[in-house]
Motif scaffolding. Structure first.
Motif, short mmCIF file in Angstrom:
data_model
loop_
_atom_site.label_atom_id
_atom_site.label_comp_id
_atom_site.label_asym_id
_atom_site.label_seq_id
_atom_site.Cartn_x
_atom_site.Cartn_y
_atom_site.Cartn_z
N ALA A 267 0.82 -1.22 0.00
CA ALA A 267 0.00 0.00 0.00
C ALA A 267 0.85 1.26 0.00
O ALA A 267 0.34 2.35 0.26
CB ALA A 267 -0.92 -0.01 1.23
N ARG A 268 2.11 1.14 -0.34
CA ARG A 268 3.05 2.27 -0.22
C ARG A 268 2.64 3.47 -1.06
O ARG A 268 2.70 4.62 -0.59
CB ARG A 268 4.45 1.81 -0.61
CG ARG A 268 5.52 2.88 -0.43
CD ARG A 268 6.91 2.30 -0.51
NE ARG A 268 7.91 3.25 -0.09
CZ ARG A 268 9.10 2.93 0.39
NH1 ARG A 268 9.43 1.65 0.52
NH2 ARG A 268 9.96 3.85 0.76
N ASP A 269 2.20 3.23 -2.27
CA ASP A 269 1.84 4.35 -3.14
C ASP A 269 0.65 5.13 -2.58
O ASP A 269 0.61 6.37 -2.65
CB ASP A 269 1.50 3.83 -4.54
CG ASP A 269 2.72 3.31 -5.28
OD1 ASP A 269 3.85 3.66 -4.87
OD2 ASP A 269 2.55 2.55 -6.25
N LYS A 270 -0.30 4.41 -1.99
CA LYS A 270 -1.48 5.06 -1.43
C LYS A 270 -1.14 5.80 -0.15
O LYS A 270 -1.64 6.90 0.10
CB LYS A 270 -2.57 4.03 -1.18
CG LYS A 270 -3.90 4.64 -0.75
CD LYS A 270 -4.98 3.59 -0.66
CE LYS A 270 -6.31 4.23 -0.28
NZ LYS A 270 -7.39 3.20 -0.18
N ILE A 271 -0.27 5.19 0.68
CA ILE A 271 0.12 5.84 1.95
C ILE A 271 1.06 7.01 1.70
O ILE A 271 0.91 8.08 2.28
CB ILE A 271 0.80 4.81 2.88
CG1 ILE A 271 -0.15 3.66 3.21
CG2 ILE A 271 1.28 5.49 4.17
CD1 ILE A 271 0.52 2.49 3.91
N GLY A 272 2.06 6.77 0.85
CA GLY A 272 3.00 7.83 0.50
C GLY A 272 4.11 8.06 1.50
O GLY A 272 4.57 9.20 1.65
N PHE A 273 4.57 7.00 2.20
CA PHE A 273 5.67 7.20 3.15
C PHE A 273 7.01 7.12 2.43
O PHE A 273 7.14 6.54 1.34
CB PHE A 273 5.59 6.18 4.29
CG PHE A 273 5.72 4.74 3.86
CD1 PHE A 273 6.96 4.12 3.75
CD2 PHE A 273 4.59 3.98 3.58
CE1 PHE A 273 7.07 2.80 3.37
CE2 PHE A 273 4.68 2.65 3.21
CZ PHE A 273 5.93 2.06 3.09
N THR A 274 8.05 7.70 3.06
CA THR A 274 9.39 7.70 2.47
C THR A 274 10.18 6.46 2.86
O THR A 274 10.82 5.82 2.02
CB THR A 274 10.17 8.96 2.92
OG1 THR A 274 9.46 10.11 2.45
CG2 THR A 274 11.58 8.95 2.34
N GLU A 275 10.12 6.10 4.15
CA GLU A 275 10.92 4.98 4.64
C GLU A 275 10.14 4.22 5.72
O GLU A 275 9.35 4.81 6.46
CB GLU A 275 12.24 5.50 5.24
CG GLU A 275 13.19 4.42 5.72
CD GLU A 275 14.46 5.00 6.35
OE1 GLU A 275 15.34 4.20 6.72
OE2 GLU A 275 14.54 6.24 6.50
N MET A 276 10.38 2.90 5.78
CA MET A 276 9.78 2.08 6.82
C MET A 276 10.90 1.52 7.69
O MET A 276 11.82 0.89 7.19
CB MET A 276 8.97 0.92 6.24
CG MET A 276 8.24 0.11 7.32
SD MET A 276 7.55 -1.47 6.72
CE MET A 276 6.80 -1.00 5.18
N LYS A 277 10.81 1.77 9.01
CA LYS A 277 11.78 1.23 9.96
C LYS A 277 11.05 0.27 10.90
O LYS A 277 9.87 0.49 11.21
CB LYS A 277 12.41 2.35 10.78
CG LYS A 277 13.11 3.43 9.96
CD LYS A 277 13.61 4.56 10.85
CE LYS A 277 14.25 5.67 10.03
NZ LYS A 277 14.70 6.80 10.89
#
Length: 416
Positions: A332-342
């Motif tokens: 879902a990265r494109d919909k959420i739009g976050f830069t990085e996941m830690k």
């Protein structure tokens, strides 16, 4: 005369010597004139062995057949206990979940009890016969066997007690009651005489392993009085009291404490998404896919977006669900739009629980100050009406539990 449900866990049923000991306990209750139903778990380790057989047979096993296999452990112990009771002169018989029946939902592997027909069981109890019932299992539509999920035998016992209108449900485990915290960490922890349903529900949900969360919730809903006892103490007939789980109205004002207990849970994983767009719906875009994947999210922290453009969002999930959570969020990265996941698995959740919080201020402040004095950094916070939980570095777990136990005055004066 009382009507009692006695439940024995896997360690209590681990081999014929233990089963004979259980039989003697049941015999004492029956000879006291009580109507007794016994709910049993599989022998310790047996369910894991059966689960592994299913995985060896096929990595994509049929959940219906999985339930047939893993429910067999409780069927064995219920039959063996009935035989052991008969051998010492007690009238007893086993009842499978489908024989009563215990009706459940179709959620194989994690079914929920919907109804229990106790007509035949009540007649058997009234005749002086002890009923031995396998926990963890029921039957769904189509007469297919179902199982209730890990720890489901506790839920089976409470549900049976509610359906039978039992006076009490005794849960026998390898501990002799509910303590203010884990005695292995704090030797000065005290055993509690009584705990409210709400407190036990919070304690169970934040790491206390004494009772399964679902069973406590059901006990609270149905007002079933539950007692936690040890099956390894007073085997010759002594009366070592356990801990009663009851309604708040049964707790005497003299017994009521500000804080009832402190729990810890190392089965948490922390996830942080950086530079999430600061706009309406962005948080929903994170947690909706996780909910759709049946992943429970606990603590949530969202930083204030000073620039008005983006923010960081931190939350926790069960450690076992971390890999699946990462996969879902990346999808879902494109919909959420976050830069990085830690992500970080070296964290621990510490919780203080007590109904006294409702009428006393300063509980959270004491917690934060105590941890701060020991140099323990708080990474996230969540609260309820009777609970405060913090997320800390895993290495500080035992230190945090010990200093908080002392700070809230829970240490036993006469402990070694």
């Amino acid at each position: 005369m009382a009507r009692i449900v006695m439940k024995f866990g896997g360690t209590s049923m681990a081999g014929m010597e233990r089963i004979r000991s259980v039989a003697q306990r049941v015999k004492r209750e029956a000879e006291a004139g009580n109507e007794v139903a016994v709910v049993v778990s599989a022998m310790a380790g047996e369910t894991d062995r059966l689960v592994n057989f299913c995985r060896e047979a096929s990595s994509l096993y049929d959940r219906h057949e999985y339930d047939v296999v893993v429910s067999a452990g409780e069927q064995v112990t219920s039959g063996l206990l009935a035989i052991a009771l008969q051998a010492i002169g007690v009238r007893a018989r086993s009842w499978m979940g489908w024989q009563l029946p215990i009706r459940t939902s179709d959620g194989h592997g994690s079914a929920r009890i919907e109804a229990i027909d106790t007509t035949a069981l009540n007649a058997a109890l009234a005749s002086g016969e002890v009923a031995v019932i396998p926990g963890f299992q029921g039957v769904a539509t189509g007469e297919r066997v179902t199982t209730l999920g890990r720890g489901g035998s506790d839920t089976s016992a409470v549900a049976m007690a509610a359906a039978m209108k039992a006076d009490r449900c005794d849960i026998y485990t390898d501990v002799d009651g509910v303590y203010t915290t884990d005695p292995r960490i704090v030797p000065r922890a005290r055993k509690l005489k009584r705990v409210t349903y709400e407190e036990m529900l919070e304690l169970a949900s934040v790491g206390a392993k004494v009772l399964q969360t679902r069973s406590v919730g059901l006990a609270m809903k149905e007002q079933v009085r539950v007692q936690v006892l040890s099956s390894f103490l007073d085997e010759d007939g002594g009366s070592e009291p356990g801990t009663l789980i009851v309604g708040e109205e049964e707790i005497d004002d003299m017994e009521r404490q500000l804080i009832t207990g402190i729990a810890h849970d190392k089965n948490e994983a922390k996830i942080t998404l950086t530079a999430v767009a600061d706009r309406p719906g962005s948080v929903a875009a994170i947690f909706s896919p996780l909910a759709d994947a049946n992943i429970n999210v606990d603590m949530i922290v969202q930083n204030i977006a000073h620039t008005g453009e983006s923010t960081d969002v931190t939350f926790t999930v069960p450690k076992a669900d971390l890999a699946r959570s990462i996969e879902v969020l990346n999808g879902a990265r494109d919909k959420i739009g976050f830069t990085e996941m830690k992500h970080d698995t070296r964290v621990s959740k510490i919780s203080v629980v007590g109904v006294g919080m409702r009428s006393h201020a300063g509980v959270a402040a004491t917690m934060f100050a105590t941890l701060g004095e020991r140099g323990i950094n708080i990474q996230a916070i969540t609260t309820s009406e009777i609970k405060v939980s913090v997320l800390i570095e895993e290495d500080y777990t035992e230190l945090a539990v010990r200093v908080l136990h002392t700070a809230y005055g829970l240490d036993a004066e006469d402990a070694a």
